[in-house]
Design an enzyme around this catalytic site. Structure first.
Site, short mmCIF file in Angstrom:
data_model
loop_
_atom_site.label_atom_id
_atom_site.label_comp_id
_atom_site.label_asym_id
_atom_site.label_seq_id
_atom_site.Cartn_x
_atom_site.Cartn_y
_atom_site.Cartn_z
N ARG A 24 0.82 -1.23 0.00
CA ARG A 24 0.00 0.00 0.00
C ARG A 24 0.85 1.27 0.00
O ARG A 24 0.48 2.26 0.63
CB ARG A 24 -0.96 0.03 1.20
CG ARG A 24 -2.11 -0.94 1.09
CD ARG A 24 -3.16 -0.46 0.08
NE ARG A 24 -4.22 -1.45 -0.06
CZ ARG A 24 -5.39 -1.37 0.58
NH1 ARG A 24 -5.64 -0.37 1.37
NH2 ARG A 24 -6.30 -2.29 0.38
N ARG A 28 -3.86 6.59 0.33
CA ARG A 28 -4.40 7.81 0.97
C ARG A 28 -3.45 8.57 1.87
O ARG A 28 -3.72 9.71 2.21
CB ARG A 28 -5.67 7.44 1.75
CG ARG A 28 -6.86 7.22 0.82
CD ARG A 28 -8.00 6.57 1.55
NE ARG A 28 -7.59 5.23 1.98
CZ ARG A 28 -8.37 4.36 2.58
NH1 ARG A 28 -9.62 4.67 2.85
NH2 ARG A 28 -7.91 3.17 2.93
N ARG A 37 -7.42 11.11 -6.48
CA ARG A 37 -8.60 10.32 -6.11
C ARG A 37 -9.85 11.20 -6.07
O ARG A 37 -10.92 10.80 -6.53
CB ARG A 37 -8.35 9.68 -4.73
CG ARG A 37 -9.51 8.91 -4.13
CD ARG A 37 -9.70 7.58 -4.79
NE ARG A 37 -10.87 6.89 -4.24
CZ ARG A 37 -12.11 7.14 -4.61
NH1 ARG A 37 -12.38 8.04 -5.53
NH2 ARG A 37 -13.11 6.47 -4.06
N TYR A 150 -14.64 -12.29 0.15
CA TYR A 150 -15.39 -11.10 -0.25
C TYR A 150 -16.57 -11.48 -1.15
O TYR A 150 -17.64 -10.87 -1.09
CB TYR A 150 -14.46 -10.11 -0.97
CG TYR A 150 -13.49 -9.45 -0.01
CD1 TYR A 150 -13.91 -8.42 0.83
CD2 TYR A 150 -12.18 -9.88 0.09
CE1 TYR A 150 -13.03 -7.82 1.73
CE2 TYR A 150 -11.29 -9.28 0.98
CZ TYR A 150 -11.73 -8.26 1.80
OH TYR A 150 -10.85 -7.68 2.70
O1 CP3 Z 1 0.02 0.33 -3.29
C1 CP3 Z 1 -0.44 -0.82 -3.36
O2 CP3 Z 1 -0.28 -1.68 -2.48
C2 CP3 Z 1 -1.17 -1.23 -4.63
C3 CP3 Z 1 -2.58 -1.16 -4.61
C4 CP3 Z 1 -3.45 -2.08 -3.78
C5 CP3 Z 1 -4.73 -1.67 -3.35
N1 CP3 Z 1 -5.36 -2.74 -2.78
C6 CP3 Z 1 -5.27 -0.30 -3.50
C7 CP3 Z 1 -6.43 0.13 -2.69
C8 CP3 Z 1 -3.30 -3.42 -3.41
C9 CP3 Z 1 -2.09 -4.34 -3.57
C10 CP3 Z 1 -4.51 -3.82 -2.79
C11 CP3 Z 1 -4.76 -5.20 -2.31
C12 CP3 Z 1 -6.00 -5.48 -1.57
N2 CP3 Z 1 -7.25 -4.96 -1.78
C13 CP3 Z 1 -6.10 -6.47 -0.56
C14 CP3 Z 1 -4.98 -7.38 -0.09
C15 CP3 Z 1 -4.00 -6.68 0.77
C16 CP3 Z 1 -4.53 -6.26 2.10
O3 CP3 Z 1 -4.61 -5.05 2.31
O4 CP3 Z 1 -4.87 -7.14 2.89
C17 CP3 Z 1 -7.45 -6.47 -0.11
C18 CP3 Z 1 -8.02 -7.34 1.00
C19 CP3 Z 1 -8.16 -5.52 -0.89
C20 CP3 Z 1 -9.62 -5.20 -0.83
C21 CP3 Z 1 -9.85 -3.78 -0.48
N3 CP3 Z 1 -9.65 -2.72 -1.34
C22 CP3 Z 1 -10.32 -3.28 0.74
C23 CP3 Z 1 -10.66 -4.12 1.96
C24 CP3 Z 1 -10.40 -1.90 0.61
C25 CP3 Z 1 -10.95 -0.92 1.63
C26 CP3 Z 1 -10.03 -0.69 2.74
C27 CP3 Z 1 -9.15 0.47 2.44
O5 CP3 Z 1 -7.94 0.37 2.69
O6 CP3 Z 1 -9.72 1.49 2.02
C28 CP3 Z 1 -9.93 -1.56 -0.69
C29 CP3 Z 1 -9.80 -0.20 -1.26
C30 CP3 Z 1 -8.44 0.21 -1.71
N4 CP3 Z 1 -7.57 -0.57 -2.42
C31 CP3 Z 1 -7.84 1.49 -1.50
C32 CP3 Z 1 -6.58 1.45 -2.11
C33 CP3 Z 1 -5.57 2.57 -2.21
C34 CP3 Z 1 -8.49 2.69 -0.81
C35 CP3 Z 1 -9.61 3.22 -1.64
C36 CP3 Z 1 -9.69 4.73 -1.78
O7 CP3 Z 1 -8.68 5.38 -2.02
O8 CP3 Z 1 -10.80 5.22 -1.73
#
Ligand code: CP3
Length: 347
Positions: A24, A28, A37, A150
């Site tokens: 990540r 944000r 975003r 999910y």
């Molecule tokens: O920089 C990176 O790591 C690359 C991008 C990346 C994202 N999600 C962007 C994202 C990666 C590798 C993921 C993987 C992901 N997504 C996982 C596995 C890793 C982990 O965190 O356990 C999972 C379970 C998800 C599913 C997911 N996507 C969730 C549960 C959420 C909401 C929680 C959160 O952090 O907001 C997302 C949204 C998400 N994916 C965001 C980002 C940057 C935030 C969304 C936003 O900016 O509005």
């Protein structure tokens, strides 16, 4: 050499200090991410608009010069491509039209993956062209169990009781979903490598919810099948496995025949990992993301402790899970200074 220190470390080379990137690392906590975003309708639009996905992928590389970039996307693009409705609600995280009956599996088709996810592959092509040669580009996917969590739960959950009940009550039909996901994930990873990804990471975020025997069948085995399936198409592609919260059952993923590295979460002791895992497999991890949020002496002490335990072996420095949105970006600079200036103590 393309992919530099990161790829060479996965191939067994050693350097005075380990390569470093952060799960990540785009997101944000960076003001430039929040600005882009805010100018984009939905999170999935960000993932599916190649110019924007490229820009967001490159933001942390420009700021910090990590050894690897990870393509900006999400694990839930796979269920979306299979035909399940996926959306993200502000402040609530992911939502999916939950699968409640095996009869619905028939509506999912992996034939849509290449076309639906073409923007992801295009973003990878453009990112690879824009990155410095010695910065590796990672592709990724969710592992089948976490995707199933999910897909069946319809979003996040405290205990994922629905998906686990299904797996325990009806292992045959749950197995059909896992098999479909194994195939879809192999395709998605292979297309990412075709497009220019140098390595891939498989995220099994919720593996640790399963008891040991179930863990083997629903997490280890499907991930190993994916690795072997991918190896058949891309024999040299490095694969990093991230089975989160599995504790000492991480030993089951110590499979150099399948994985080039094992990403460990914060719950795994660095001393134990150095003794039990690292002699057989390169490790990635495992700083507590809260340490990065806190910064200062606590961060320095903990990062050094991990380096002293794991830095003598094959290591990619990373967090135990993703960067938290409240993290001050300056703390990432502090961390990189610590990692890059580390000198092993004489012991
Ligand atoms: O920089 C990176 O790591 C690359 C991008 C990346 C994202 N999600 C962007 C994202 C990666 C590798 C993921 C993987 C992901 N997504 C996982 C596995 C890793 C982990 O965190 O356990 C999972 C379970 C998800 C599913 C997911 N996507 C969730 C549960 C959420 C909401 C929680 C959160 O952090 O907001 C997302 C949204 C998400 N994916 C965001 C980002 C940057 C935030 C969304 C936003 O900016 O509005």
């Amino acid at each position: 050499m393309r992919g530099g220190k990161f790829l060479q470390t996965l191939a067994g080379a050693r350097f005075p200090t380990p390569p470093v990137w952060l799960m990540r690392q785009a997101g944000r906590y960076l003001p430039e991410y929040r600005a882009l975003r805010a100018a984009t309708k939905s999170f999935l639009d960000l993932c599916y608009t190649p110019d924007k996905a490229v820009e967001v992928t490159l933001q942390p590389i420009r700021r910090f010069g990590f050894d690897a970039a990870i393509i900006f996307s999400d694990i839930l693009v796979v269920p979306d491509a299979l035909g399940q409705k996926v959306w993200f609600e502000e402040g609530e995280g992911p939502k999916l039209a939950a699968i409640t009956d095996p009869a619905q599996f028939g509506q999912l088709s992996r034939a849509r993956v290449p076309e639906h996810l073409a923007p992801v592959y295009e973003a990878i092509r453009r990112t690879r062209a824009a990155l410095p040669q010695d910065t590796a580009l990672l592709g990724f996917a969710g592992a089948p169990f976490t995707l199933a969590c999910y897909m069946i739960e319809g979003g996040a959950s405290r205990d994922f009781a629905k998906v686990k009940s299904w797996a325990y009550r009806h292992p045959d039909s749950f197995g059909l979903l896992i098999d479909l996901l194994v195939e879809a994930v192999v395709d998605h990873l292979a297309y990412q490598i075709d497009a220019g990804a140098d390595a891939v990471q498989l995220f099994d975020t919720w593996a640790g919810l399963l008891p040991e025997e179930q863990l083997f069948g629903w997490s280890v085995e499907p991930m190993v099948r994916i690795a072997h399936g991918l190896r058949a198409r891309h024999p040299k592609a490095p694969i990093i496995a991230f089975p989160r919260l599995v504790g000492p059952a991480a030993l089951m993923y110590r499979r150099p025949d399948a994985f080039s590295a094992l990403s460990i979460d914060t719950g795994i002791g660095a001393h134990w990992a150095a003794r039990e895992l690292q002699p057989q497999i390169c490790l990635q991890g495992n700083l507590d993301p809260i340490m990065l949020l806190v910064g200062g002496p606590a961060l320095e002490r903990e990062a050094r402790r991990i380096l002293d335990k794991l830095g003598h072996g094959s290591l990619v420095f990373n967090l135990g899970h993703g960067v938290l949105p409240q993290t001050p970006p300056e703390h990432v600079t502090e961390l990189l200074d610590i990692v890059r200036n580390w000198t092993p103590s004489a012991a």
